[in-house]
Design a protein around this motif. Structure first.
Motif, mmCIF file in Angstrom:
data_model
loop_
_atom_site.group_PDB
_atom_site.id
_atom_site.type_symbol
_atom_site.label_atom_id
_atom_site.label_comp_id
_atom_site.label_asym_id
_atom_site.label_seq_id
_atom_site.Cartn_x
_atom_site.Cartn_y
_atom_site.Cartn_z
ATOM 1 N N LEU A 1 0.552 -1.013 0.228
ATOM 2 C CA LEU A 1 0.095 0.266 0.295
ATOM 3 C C LEU A 1 0.514 1.050 -0.175
ATOM 4 C CD1 LEU A 1 -3.045 -1.265 2.302
ATOM 5 C CD2 LEU A 1 -3.080 -0.746 -0.445
ATOM 6 N N LEU B 1 0.995 4.470 -3.069
ATOM 7 C CA LEU B 1 0.458 6.044 -2.526
ATOM 8 C C LEU B 1 1.793 5.947 -3.282
ATOM 9 C CD1 LEU B 1 -0.324 5.712 1.266
ATOM 10 C CD2 LEU B 1 -1.490 6.566 -0.816
ATOM 11 N N GLU C 1 -8.988 -4.910 3.362
ATOM 12 C CA GLU C 1 -8.032 -3.220 3.876
ATOM 13 C C GLU C 1 -7.607 -3.029 2.198
ATOM 14 O OE1 GLU C 1 -4.185 -3.020 6.218
ATOM 15 O OE2 GLU C 1 -4.451 -5.120 6.075
ATOM 16 N N ALA C 2 -7.105 -3.987 1.635
ATOM 17 C CA ALA C 2 -6.246 -3.433 0.013
ATOM 18 C C ALA C 2 -7.405 -2.536 -0.183
ATOM 19 C CB ALA C 2 -5.858 -4.451 -0.589
ATOM 20 N N GLN D 1 -8.101 0.772 1.483
ATOM 21 C CA GLN D 1 -6.986 1.554 1.780
ATOM 22 C C GLN D 1 -7.384 2.247 -0.041
ATOM 23 O OE1 GLN D 1 -6.034 3.252 3.653
ATOM 24 N NE2 GLN D 1 -7.035 2.391 4.873
ATOM 25 N N VAL E 1 -10.115 4.653 -0.774
ATOM 26 C CA VAL E 1 -9.262 6.059 0.069
ATOM 27 C C VAL E 1 -8.928 6.853 -0.721
ATOM 28 C CG1 VAL E 1 -8.118 7.508 1.767
ATOM 29 C CG2 VAL E 1 -9.932 5.161 2.527
ATOM 30 N N ILE E 2 -7.812 6.146 -1.373
ATOM 31 C CA ILE E 2 -6.787 6.700 -2.735
ATOM 32 C C ILE E 2 -8.302 7.259 -3.858
ATOM 33 C CG2 ILE E 2 -5.541 6.509 -4.130
ATOM 34 C CD1 ILE E 2 -3.617 4.712 -1.927
ATOM 35 N N TRP F 1 -15.646 -0.255 -2.128
ATOM 36 C CA TRP F 1 -16.794 -0.058 -0.693
ATOM 37 C C TRP F 1 -17.297 -1.251 -0.976
ATOM 38 C CZ3 TRP F 1 -15.615 6.276 -0.451
ATOM 39 C CH2 TRP F 1 -14.821 5.814 0.110
ATOM 40 N N GLU G 1 -12.737 -2.682 8.043
ATOM 41 C CA GLU G 1 -13.566 -2.423 7.041
ATOM 42 C C GLU G 1 -14.719 -2.665 6.590
ATOM 43 O OE1 GLU G 1 -8.971 -3.780 7.391
ATOM 44 O OE2 GLU G 1 -10.408 -4.718 7.724
#
Length: 75
Positions: free
Chosen positions: A3, A7, A28-29, A32, A35-36, A49, A62
């Protein structure tokens, strides 16, 4: 680590998801990555999501966080 590399622009989304070696790590991945994505494409973020909510285990942080993000977006 993957991750962080994402980023930094050193890893692709596919590579990060490929390194997720359990369902929990995949969730989890996905979270995240969403979110990005949410900074540039809310529809893509919402789809990630939604995948967490549709396939994840409710006991995962999550899962609850993804539900909250979808509710916040009105999805």
């Amino acid at each position: 680590m993957a991750l962080i590399e994402l980023l930094e622009g050193k890893a692709s989304i596919e590579a990060v998801l490929g390194q997720a070696d359990s369902p929990g790590r995949r969730m989890e991945a996905l979270f995240q990555i969403a979110v990005i994505d949410s900074e540039s494409d809310r529809a893509v973020a919402a789809s990630r999501w939604r995948e967490i909510v549709d396939t994840g285990t409710p006991s995962l942080v999550e899962y609850g966080a993804a539900r909250n993000e979808l509710a916040r977006l009105g999805s």
